[in-house]
Design an enzyme around this catalytic site. Structure first.
Site, PDB file in Angstrom:
ATOM      1  N   ASP A 160     -16.676 -12.079 -12.225  1.00 54.89           N
ATOM      2  CA  ASP A 160     -16.387 -13.414 -12.737  1.00 54.89           C
ATOM      3  C   ASP A 160     -16.790 -14.478 -11.718  1.00 54.89           C
ATOM      4  OD1 ASP A 160     -14.597 -15.851 -13.345  1.00 54.89           O
ATOM      5  OD2 ASP A 160     -14.262 -14.559 -15.079  1.00 54.89           O
ATOM      6  N   HIS A 198       0.779  -0.077  -4.497  1.00 55.65           N
ATOM      7  CA  HIS A 198       0.814   0.664  -3.237  1.00 55.65           C
ATOM      8  C   HIS A 198       2.133   0.369  -2.541  1.00 55.65           C
ATOM      9  CE1 HIS A 198       0.189  -2.987  -0.866  1.00 55.65           C
ATOM     10  NE2 HIS A 198      -0.833  -3.291  -1.656  1.00 55.65           N
ATOM     11  N   SER A 220      -2.834  -7.503  -4.898  1.00 57.22           N
ATOM     12  CA  SER A 220      -2.432  -6.133  -5.211  1.00 57.22           C
ATOM     13  C   SER A 220      -1.409  -6.126  -6.342  1.00 57.22           C
ATOM     14  CB  SER A 220      -1.821  -5.456  -3.980  1.00 57.22           C
ATOM     15  OG  SER A 220      -2.768  -5.316  -2.958  1.00 57.22           O
TER      16      SER A 220
END
Length: 334
Positions: free
Chosen positions: A283, A162, A298
């Protein structure tokens, strides 16, 4: 029949010759190889100017003034020149005012991608006697993100998934930058209604890459060829994302990524944004450490069926175990 076989054989030879001459591969684009990232990176990105982040009053002998406000400048504007003098950093502003003699001068700024011209009269500060515009500026931005992939041939990398945005949420107009090694030293766990965060330290002993692009799909640039790629995994790029188990590569301690299990729960094949699928962290080790997806994660690459399919981009604030991912097809080519 023999004539037909000869024709087909000649056609195959012609296609093979065309591929050899042009570099075109008979293999599909999804079979291209990349290095898998997952390691944290410290970015320092320049703005090719000085960005206005706020205004202040200048105390003169006649009273207080804010020359920048009087000229119609706005927070977020990037000052490019003053009186014909190019502004490349915050320190250039004082030098430009001094060179212009403190008189009224043309100031050019970049505002949301457009060049805007105005006339500004610096105010003479009563204490120092120097001309001032009455602005608070910055000329670079720093932050931590995760490298998604590095192309094996060109060494061009993609990261974040992004854009780097300003306080207003809009994509920042930045110039060339540098990327350094980074070590994750602490984790703020994510909770419902509050995003967690990875905290890291820049390791400025060596620059590892240069960045040249900030866009809706992330930060891009080129890795230095002196970088040690021997520990990085090489995989093919996959174009098909489907619901089911997948693997996340990310770093929550130190400098080296680890593998964690996630599940792709929804796919939006028609979206061209950076929200192409929804993933859920399954997990137990990662959930215990971070609570799920946190800021700084990110760009963490996601593999499915042994191929790179995309990267983490956003976390759901109401459920930090879930977030959005961007498809790798939307990241490549930038």
């Amino acid at each position: 029949m023999h004539k037909l076989k000869r024709t087909l054989w000649s056609l195959l030879l012609a296609v093979g010759l065309l591929a050899a001459l042009t570099g075109w591969s008979l293999a599909s684009a999804s079979e291209r190889e990349v290095y898998v990232g997952g390691m944290p990176a410290g970015f320092t990105l320049g703005m090719d100017g000085a960005q206005i982040v706020g205004f202040c009053e200048v105390l003169t002998k006649e009273g207080t003034r804010s020359p920048a406000k009087e000229a119609g400048l706005e927070a977020g504007d990037i000052i490019l020149s003053l009186g014909g003098v190019k502004i490349g950093s915050a320190s250039d502003i004082d030098a430009a005012i001094k060179a212009c003699g403190g008189g009224r001068e043309e100031i050019i700024v970049r505002r949301q991608g457009e060049r805007v011209s105005a006339s500004v009269q610096p105010a003479c500060d009563a204490a120092s006697g120097r001309g001032k515009l009455g602005v608070l500026v910055r000329d670079s931005i720093s932050g931590i993100g995760t490298v998604t992939y590095i192309e094996t041939g060109s060494l061009r990398f993609g990261s974040l998934g992004h854009a780097v945005a300003g306080e207003d949420g809009k994509m920042m107009d930045i110039g060339r930058g540098e990327m350094f090694r980074c070590s994750i030293v602490d984790v703020v766990r994510g909770e419902r209604g509050r995003a967690g965060e990875l905290k890291g330290l820049f390791l400025n002993d060596r620059r590892v890459a240069v960045a040249d692009k900030n866009c809706a799909q992330g930060i891009y640039g080129y890795f230095d060829r002196a970088y040690d790629f021997s520990d990085l995994r090489r995989v093919s790029v996959g174009s098909q994302v489907h619901p089911g188990e997948a693997t996340l590569y990310t770093t929550v301690d130190g400098v080296s990524p680890c593998e964690y299990t996630v599940s792709i729960v929804k796919v939006d094949e028609d979206s061209r944004s950076n929200k192409n699928f929804v993933l859920k962290v399954t997990d137990d080790a990662l959930l215990a450490e971070t609570g799920g997806i946190v800021q700084g994660m990110s760009g963490s690459p996601i593999l499915q069926d042994g191929k790179l399919i995309g990267a983490v981009t956003h976390v759901f604030l109401n459920d930090p175990t879930r977030g959005y991912g961007i498809a790798i097809d939307n990241m490549l080519g930038n």
